[in-house]
Design a protein around this motif. Structure first.
Motif, PDB file in Angstrom:
ATOM      1  N   TYR A   1       0.846  -1.180   0.000  1.00 24.08           N
ATOM      2  CA  TYR A   1       0.000   0.000   0.000  1.00 24.08           C
ATOM      3  C   TYR A   1       0.887   1.238   0.000  1.00 24.08           C
ATOM      4  N   PRO A   2       0.637   2.270  -0.740  1.00 23.06           N
ATOM      5  CA  PRO A   2      -0.509   2.574  -1.586  1.00 23.06           C
ATOM      6  C   PRO A   2      -0.322   2.181  -3.065  1.00 23.06           C
ATOM      7  N   THR A   3       0.808   1.556  -3.373  1.00 19.43           N
ATOM      8  CA  THR A   3       1.080   1.204  -4.763  1.00 19.43           C
ATOM      9  C   THR A   3       0.042   0.222  -5.301  1.00 19.43           C
ATOM     10  N   ASN A   4      -0.310  -0.785  -4.497  1.00 15.98           N
ATOM     11  CA  ASN A   4      -1.296  -1.756  -4.964  1.00 15.98           C
ATOM     12  C   ASN A   4      -2.670  -1.112  -5.165  1.00 15.98           C
ATOM     13  N   GLN A   5      -3.034  -0.188  -4.297  1.00 10.20           N
ATOM     14  CA  GLN A   5      -4.301   0.524  -4.442  1.00 10.20           C
ATOM     15  C   GLN A   5      -4.298   1.359  -5.722  1.00 10.20           C
ATOM     16  N   ALA A   6      -3.205   2.031  -5.992  1.00  6.57           N
ATOM     17  CA  ALA A   6      -3.091   2.835  -7.213  1.00  6.57           C
ATOM     18  C   ALA A   6      -3.185   1.942  -8.458  1.00  6.57           C
ATOM     19  N   ALA A   7      -2.594   0.756  -8.393  1.00 11.90           N
ATOM     20  CA  ALA A   7      -2.666  -0.184  -9.517  1.00 11.90           C
ATOM     21  C   ALA A   7      -4.104  -0.641  -9.751  1.00 11.90           C
ATOM     22  N   ILE A   8      -4.841  -0.872  -8.682  1.00  7.03           N
ATOM     23  CA  ILE A   8      -6.247  -1.275  -8.810  1.00  7.03           C
ATOM     24  C   ILE A   8      -7.061  -0.149  -9.432  1.00  7.03           C
ATOM     25  N   LYS A   9      -6.834   1.071  -8.981  1.00  6.20           N
ATOM     26  CA  LYS A   9      -7.557   2.214  -9.546  1.00  6.20           C
ATOM     27  C   LYS A   9      -7.231   2.388 -11.024  1.00  6.20           C
TER      28      LYS A   9
END
Length: 173
Positions: free
Chosen positions: A70-78
């Motif tokens: 996090y927050p890289t994985n969240q940004a990838a999902i978005k």
């Protein structure tokens, strides 16, 4: 970030040879302590999702969604959500086997904002492909399925006046 956004908008073809690196650098910028940089990275992610080759994006984003922090994985999902919203059903259907395992795993993340982003991405996928995604959701427990169904129904209700949106009332068991 702003310059990169402009370059992506105007000369996206120049990035096709090193699209993975571009995506990784954009996603890394989401970790910056400056809110302005984070916001610019978010905008840049959206642009990259619309101009870079879809297969390249999915191939780069899914491993980050699965194992990134996090927050890289969240940004990838978005970014994957934006990509889903921009492409036709046939394209998304071909990419489901790559996308769905990563999103199902993200739906189980310890970080609530990552789980929320995963749900929104799953809803976006459903709005494009409908019941075709059902087979990938068998590992979700009952409460996660209920929550997903609730968001899908809300989205269908809010977009029911939108032409071309799937009108099926789906309940996954």
């Amino acid at each position: 970030m702003r310059s990169l956004c402009e370059l992506l908008k105007r000369q996206a073809q120049r990035f096709h040879g090193f699209g993975e690196l571009t995506i990784l650098k954009i996603l890394e910028a989401h970790k910056d302590s400056e809110k302005e940089v984070q916001r610019a990275a978010e905008i840049c992610s959206e642009i990259a999702a619309t101009v870079l080759p879809v297969e390249l994006c999915v191939r780069t984003l899914c491993p980050i969604i699965k194992s990134g922090d996090y927050p890289t994985n969240q940004a990838a999902i978005k970014m994957l959500t934006k990509l889903t919203e921009q492409h036709q059903k046939n394209v998304i259907l071909q990419l489901l086997p790559d996308m769905m395992p990563a999103l199902v795993q993200a739906y189980d993340n310890t970080e609530s904002s990552v789980r929320k982003a995963a749900v929104f991405c799953l809803v976006a996928i459903h709005s494009v492909v409908g019941d075709s995604m059902k087979q990938y959701l068998s590992s979700l427990n009952g409460s996660k399925m209920k929550l997903l169904n609730l968001y899908i129904k809300r989205h269908q209700g809010s977009s029911s006046s939108t032409p071309g949106s799937p009108a099926s009332s789906v309940t996954y068991q």
